[in-house]
Design a protein around this motif. Structure first.
Motif, PDB file in Angstrom:
ATOM      1  N   LYS A 109      -6.595   8.414 -15.199  1.00 11.96           N
ATOM      2  CA  LYS A 109      -5.934   8.875 -13.694  1.00 11.96           C
ATOM      3  C   LYS A 109      -6.211   7.680 -13.364  1.00 11.96           C
ATOM      4  CE  LYS A 109      -7.326  13.795 -12.278  1.00 11.96           C
ATOM      5  NZ  LYS A 109      -6.473  14.143 -13.176  1.00 11.96           N
ATOM      6  N   ILE A 110      -4.974   7.060 -12.676  1.00  8.25           N
ATOM      7  CA  ILE A 110      -4.959   5.851 -11.958  1.00  8.25           C
ATOM      8  C   ILE A 110      -4.661   6.044 -10.459  1.00  8.25           C
ATOM      9  CG2 ILE A 110      -3.905   3.839 -11.070  1.00  8.25           C
ATOM     10  CD1 ILE A 110      -2.332   3.590 -13.453  1.00  8.25           C
ATOM     11  N   HIS A 111      -6.234   6.136  -9.292  1.00  9.61           N
ATOM     12  CA  HIS A 111      -5.745   6.208  -8.043  1.00  9.61           C
ATOM     13  C   HIS A 111      -5.516   5.244  -7.374  1.00  9.61           C
ATOM     14  CE1 HIS A 111      -6.346   8.786  -4.137  1.00  9.61           C
ATOM     15  NE2 HIS A 111      -7.665   7.054  -3.827  1.00  9.61           N
ATOM     16  N   GLU A 157      -3.185   6.576  -1.145  1.00  6.32           N
ATOM     17  CA  GLU A 157      -3.792   7.739  -1.290  1.00  6.32           C
ATOM     18  C   GLU A 157      -2.648   8.833  -2.371  1.00  6.32           C
ATOM     19  OE1 GLU A 157      -3.824   9.572   2.342  1.00  6.32           O
ATOM     20  OE2 GLU A 157      -5.764   7.784   2.868  1.00  6.32           O
ATOM     21  N   LYS A 158      -2.659   8.307  -3.771  1.00  3.30           N
ATOM     22  CA  LYS A 158      -1.874   8.831  -4.374  1.00  3.30           C
ATOM     23  C   LYS A 158      -2.719   8.814  -6.272  1.00  3.30           C
ATOM     24  CE  LYS A 158       2.976   7.564  -2.443  1.00  3.30           C
ATOM     25  NZ  LYS A 158       3.880   7.548  -2.651  1.00  3.30           N
ATOM     26  N   TYR A 207       5.569   5.665 -10.945  1.00  2.00           N
ATOM     27  CA  TYR A 207       5.229   7.102 -10.106  1.00  2.00           C
ATOM     28  C   TYR A 207       5.242   6.765  -8.673  1.00  2.00           C
ATOM     29  CZ  TYR A 207       4.043   8.825 -14.524  1.00  2.00           C
ATOM     30  OH  TYR A 207       4.055   9.317 -15.214  1.00  2.00           O
ATOM     31  N   ASP A 208       5.916   6.005  -8.475  1.00  4.48           N
ATOM     32  CA  ASP A 208       5.835   5.573  -6.538  1.00  4.48           C
ATOM     33  C   ASP A 208       4.322   6.067  -6.183  1.00  4.48           C
ATOM     34  OD1 ASP A 208       8.359   5.370  -5.968  1.00  4.48           O
ATOM     35  OD2 ASP A 208       8.343   7.244  -6.092  1.00  4.48           O
ATOM     36  N   ASP A 241     -10.544   7.096 -15.418  1.00  5.44           N
ATOM     37  CA  ASP A 241      -9.890   7.220 -14.732  1.00  5.44           C
ATOM     38  C   ASP A 241     -10.556   5.606 -13.136  1.00  5.44           C
ATOM     39  OD1 ASP A 241      -9.386   9.167 -14.904  1.00  5.44           O
ATOM     40  OD2 ASP A 241     -11.393  10.661 -13.831  1.00  5.44           O
ATOM     41  N   VAL A 242      -9.459   4.757 -12.662  1.00  8.72           N
ATOM     42  CA  VAL A 242      -9.911   4.075 -12.257  1.00  8.72           C
ATOM     43  C   VAL A 242      -9.290   4.356 -10.633  1.00  8.72           C
ATOM     44  CG1 VAL A 242      -8.873   0.960 -11.625  1.00  8.72           C
ATOM     45  CG2 VAL A 242      -9.481   2.853 -13.928  1.00  8.72           C
ATOM     46  N   ALA A 243      -9.812   3.821  -9.698  1.00  6.68           N
ATOM     47  CA  ALA A 243      -9.257   3.192  -8.542  1.00  6.68           C
ATOM     48  C   ALA A 243      -8.977   1.443  -8.026  1.00  6.68           C
ATOM     49  CB  ALA A 243     -10.137   4.006  -7.767  1.00  6.68           C
ATOM     50  N   VAL A 244      -7.860   1.335  -7.101  1.00 12.34           N
ATOM     51  CA  VAL A 244      -7.185   0.168  -7.478  1.00 12.34           C
ATOM     52  C   VAL A 244      -6.653  -0.012  -5.712  1.00 12.34           C
ATOM     53  CG1 VAL A 244      -6.856   0.252  -9.065  1.00 12.34           C
ATOM     54  CG2 VAL A 244      -4.599   0.465  -7.937  1.00 12.34           C
ATOM     55  N   ALA A 245      -7.042  -0.695  -5.288  1.00 15.11           N
ATOM     56  CA  ALA A 245      -6.467  -1.072  -3.470  1.00 15.11           C
ATOM     57  C   ALA A 245      -6.170  -2.431  -3.544  1.00 15.11           C
ATOM     58  CB  ALA A 245      -7.822  -0.309  -3.372  1.00 15.11           C
ATOM     59  N   TRP A 246      -5.306  -2.617  -2.522  1.00 14.22           N
ATOM     60  CA  TRP A 246      -5.049  -3.772  -2.796  1.00 14.22           C
ATOM     61  C   TRP A 246      -4.973  -4.413  -0.503  1.00 14.22           C
ATOM     62  CZ3 TRP A 246      -2.792  -0.314  -4.025  1.00 14.22           C
ATOM     63  CH2 TRP A 246      -1.815   1.211  -3.775  1.00 14.22           C
TER      64      TRP A 246
END
Length: 116
Positions: free
Chosen positions: A3-5, A10-11, A28-29, A87-92
Motif C-alpha cells: 500500500k502507498i499512503h 489522505e489517500k 490513483y489521484d 507498505d509506505v507512507a509518503v509526505a511532501w
C-alpha cells in the motif's frame, strides 16, 4: 500487495510490487506534485514517513538533483522511486519542493550509484 499512503491527500492505495511512486499517484489521484517525471525538476520530492525500507535504492538522478544534503534528510524523488514489497507512507512539503526545484544538479563521477 503493498500500500502507498499519500499523507497530504489522505489517500491510500493497494499497488503492485515494484510500482513507481509518481506513476501510482498519477493513476490513483494521490496528488503528489509533479512536472517533468524524469528527475530533472525536483517537483515530486517527498519524504517517506513510514516504510522507507520498502523503497528501492537511490538512483543516480536522485543523487544529482537532491545531493547529499537532501538525501541524508531522507528525501526522495517520486518519479525515480519504486515500492518494493511493503507498505509506505509518503509526505511532501511545498517549501522543501521550492528549495529542491531551485537546486542545480550535481555533476557526478562516472562511478555506479552508491547504496545507502
Amino acid at each position: 500487495m503493498p500500500k502507498i499512503h499519500f499523507v497530504n491527500s489522505e489517500k491510500t492505495f493497494d499497488v503492485p510490487e515494484n510500482s513507481n511512486i509518481l506513476r501510482m499517484s498519477l493513476r490513483y489521484d494521490g496528488d503528489l506534485p509533479n512536472l517533468c517525471g524524469g528527475g530533472i525538476c525536483g517537483t515530486c520530492v517527498f519524504k517517506p514517513v513510514e516504510g522507507a525500507e520498502h523503497l528501492d535504492k537511490v538512483t543516480r538522478q536522485e543523487q544529482r538533483k537532491l545531493g547529499e544534503e537532501w538525501l541524508e534528510k531522507g528525501y526522495r524523488l517520486g518519479c525515480q522511486t519504486f515500492v518494493k514489497d511493503g507498505d509506505v507512507a509518503v509526505a511532501w512539503d511545498m517549501e522543501i519542493t521550492k528549495q529542491v526545484k531551485k537546486r542545480k544538479p550535481d555533476k557526478l563521477d562516472r562511478k555506479p550509484a552508491q547504496v545507502k
